[in-house]
Scaffold this active site. Structure first.
Site, PDB file in Angstrom:
ATOM      1  CG  LEU A 169     -50.286  26.222 -11.278  1.00 62.25           C
ATOM      2  CD1 LEU A 169     -51.618  26.842 -11.676  1.00 62.25           C
ATOM      3  CD2 LEU A 169     -50.501  24.996 -10.410  1.00 62.25           C
ATOM      4  NE  ARG A 179     -56.942  26.935  -1.037  1.00 53.80           N
ATOM      5  CZ  ARG A 179     -55.983  26.080  -1.368  1.00 53.80           C
ATOM      6  NH1 ARG A 179     -54.772  26.505  -1.665  1.00 53.80           N
ATOM      7  NH2 ARG A 179     -56.213  24.783  -1.422  1.00 53.80           N
ATOM      8  CG  LEU A 180     -57.182  32.615  -8.294  1.00 55.16           C
ATOM      9  CD1 LEU A 180     -56.418  33.811  -8.844  1.00 55.16           C
ATOM     10  CD2 LEU A 180     -58.448  32.377  -9.104  1.00 55.16           C
ATOM     11  CB  ALA A 181     -53.067  27.005  -7.396  1.00 53.00           C
ATOM     12  CG  LEU A 418     -39.984  22.194 -21.786  1.00 59.38           C
ATOM     13  CD1 LEU A 418     -40.652  23.132 -22.767  1.00 59.38           C
ATOM     14  CD2 LEU A 418     -38.545  21.926 -22.214  1.00 59.38           C
TER      15      LEU A 418
END
Length: 418
Positions: A169, A179-181, A418
């Site tokens: 992400l 506020r894209l996340a 990972l």
């Protein structure tokens, strides 16, 4: 005058640290606001501590009830399924992560996943193109955000199911106020739900509602001088550089007889060894042979796996592996990159764990890596002191979306992500 300047510098540094801490707290509050709307165990819900059995928070939805259209973005942005089999698109993703992905708190180091690493991480068996999800600026076509999911078979306490592992992400630094996340998370969730799955596993360095477990990183210096020069490690008081280098020196060759790189013909035996070694842990992947082969067969500068073969019976008795993540060194004029090996999966049969991990250190050192990292999971703490691992600052929190269960102790975790 010098004293006054030093005092002023110290005060300035203190102010900057306090400002950074308050920004992180503000970020956490914004994160909590989003996560309070999601089907995850909430911070104040202590009923999970006494749960006899894990359970979903929200019931699975019939296909007809799942939103068919993607979530709305701000007008200047558009969704895209990235085709990462195309070199130019993989280049774009590499650049986005290289310039904007995870940094340490002091902004000294930033993960610098290689393109080969991204191919390995994003194309396991049964990968889905719609789970390589990106946001672009409509006017320029610039890639500004990304999130991914890959399928795993996860065991969490008494429950086992196929679900995605969420990773990478990343939002461009200049757009973090947009506020894209949250909308990336909601959209990847919608896409996963459309496949009939309503759980996912993910990790974060930050504490969100609510971890199922958490593990701390420990570090073993390989290139001692470089680690000190770039500020990753500090020279202990009354310790000279040459003395520190001597204490951390390692033999040139592995010590275990029969240790060799794993090849395809070893995968079935090694997979069975790892599944058996992890049978009593409460959070882990249940490996199929095809998944195990993808995730463990050696790829230069990405992942390295070794087996111990009995010279008489030719039985595979032990297995150890590590993967490689370089980091960009942001604030040093001496070095551009720091290369870290991470302890991956292992199983002991003919040798003890400390001996097996020491051989992994020797092999990672021979490959010219700078530091070897391991989490305080499984029996790992038993070798930390003797093999000269030092406690790190980083804590990795593990989360299972739309699932509540009794928290899992650090030593009961065998899931390395990972």
């Amino acid at each position: 005058e010098d004293g006054g300047k030093k005092k002023k510098d110290a005060m300035q540094e203190l102010r900057e640290m306090m400002e950074a801490a308050s920004l992180r707290k503000a970020d956490a509050k914004r994160e909590y606001k989003f996560w309070s709307t999601q089907p995850v165990p909430q911070i104040d819900d202590d009923s999970v501590l006494t749960l006899e059995k894990g359970e979903p928070i929200e019931a699975d939805k019939p296909a007809g009830e799942i939103q068919k259209e993607p979530y709305a973005l701000l007008a200047q942005f558009k969704w895209e399924d990235m085709d990462l089999t195309q070199e130019d698109q993989l280049d774009e993703l590499y650049r986005l992560l290289h310039e904007n992905y995870v940094e340490d708190d002091e902004a000294n180091f930033r993960f610098d996943y290689s393109k080969d690493f991204l191919r390995w991480a994003l194309f396991p068996p049964e990968w889905r193109p719609e789970w390589h999800l990106a946001v672009r600026v409509i006017a320029s076509g610039k890639l500004v955000a990304f999130i991914s999911a890959v399928p795993v078979r996860l065991f969490v306490r008494e429950h086992v199911q196929n679900m995605p592992e969420i990773n990478f992400l990343c939002v461009h630094k200049k757009l973090r106020s947009k506020r894209l996340a949250p909308v990336l998370i909601k959209e990847i969730t919608r896409r996963v739900n459309l496949t009939g799955c309503f759980q996912a596993v993910y990790t974060a360095g930050t504490y969100l509602p609510r971890p199922v477990t958490a593990n701390r990183y420990y570090h073993r210096a390989l290139n001692t001088k470089k680690l000190i020069n770039v500020g990753f490690s500090r020279l202990p008081t009354r310790m000279t550089m040459s003395r520190a280098m001597k204490l951390n020196s390692l033999p040139a060759e592995p010590q275990t007889k029969g240790l060799r790189p794993m090849v395809s013909a070893d995968c079935a035996a090694a997979c069975a060894l790892v599944n058996r070694a992890c049978s009593h842990y409460q959070l882990k992947i249940e490996w199929s042979e095809s998944d195990f082969a993808h995730w463990h067969l050696t790829r230069d500068k990405v992942v390295h796996s070794y087996v111990v073969e009995n010279p008489t019976t030719h039985e595979i008795t032990d297995f150890v592996s590590f993967y490689i993540i370089p980091s960009s060194v942001i604030q040093s004029n001496k070095h551009e990159t720091l290369t870290a090996a991470y302890l991956w999966n292992y199983a002991c049969g003919s040798v003890d764990l400390a001996s097996l991990v020491k051989d992994a250190l020797i092999l990672a050192n021979a490959l010219k890596h700078d530091v070897f990292n391991a989490l305080d999971m499984r029996e790992n703490p038993t070798f930390f002191q003797n093999l000269r691992f030092n406690m790190g600052d980083g804590v990795l929190h593990y989360y299972v979306y739309n699932w509540r269960c009794k928290p899992i102790d650090a030593h009961e975790n065998a899931l390395v992500m990972l």
